[in-house]
Design a protein around this motif. Sequence first.
Motif, PDB file in Angstrom:
ATOM      1  N   GLU A   1      17.756  59.772  14.650  1.00 40.05           N
ATOM      2  CA  GLU A   1      17.169  59.137  15.342  1.00 40.05           C
ATOM      3  C   GLU A   1      16.104  58.013  15.247  1.00 40.05           C
ATOM      4  OE1 GLU A   1      18.097  59.788  19.613  1.00 40.05           O
ATOM      5  OE2 GLU A   1      20.258  60.667  18.627  1.00 40.05           O
TER       6      GLU A   1
ATOM      7  N   ARG B   1      32.001  55.133  21.964  1.00 46.37           N
ATOM      8  CA  ARG B   1      30.822  54.228  21.354  1.00 46.37           C
ATOM      9  C   ARG B   1      30.325  54.715  20.004  1.00 46.37           C
ATOM     10  NH1 ARG B   1      26.545  54.098  25.558  1.00 46.37           N
ATOM     11  NH2 ARG B   1      26.685  56.348  24.824  1.00 46.37           N
ATOM     12  N   LYS B   2      30.395  54.425  18.832  1.00 46.75           N
ATOM     13  CA  LYS B   2      29.713  55.438  17.677  1.00 46.75           C
ATOM     14  C   LYS B   2      28.424  55.817  18.132  1.00 46.75           C
ATOM     15  CE  LYS B   2      32.525  52.673  14.755  1.00 46.75           C
ATOM     16  NZ  LYS B   2      32.312  51.994  13.294  1.00 46.75           N
ATOM     17  N   THR B   3      28.210  57.257  17.525  1.00 49.89           N
ATOM     18  CA  THR B   3      27.053  57.019  18.090  1.00 49.89           C
ATOM     19  C   THR B   3      26.354  57.971  16.858  1.00 49.89           C
ATOM     20  OG1 THR B   3      27.761  59.466  17.945  1.00 49.89           O
ATOM     21  CG2 THR B   3      27.788  58.200  20.562  1.00 49.89           C
TER      22      THR B   3
END
Length: 66
Positions: free
Chosen positions: A66, A58-60
């Motif tokens: 954030e 998964r790309k974070t």
Amino acid sequence: MSVAGPGYSWRAGEEIDLPGPEAAKWADGVRAELVRTAPVETPEQPPAAETAARRPRRKTAPRGTE
């Protein structure tokens, strides 16, 4: 090992055809050994090889954004 008795005389290395229980009595590892002429049963197809698949990463989001 050679053996003899009333009605039989077998030489060392000779193959003798006996019923299963009688053969088992003689095959004690000293006097005789079992020899099987029936083919060994094998599966028709070999079992499928198990493989593992990688899960996509998964790309974070970059830290602190954030």
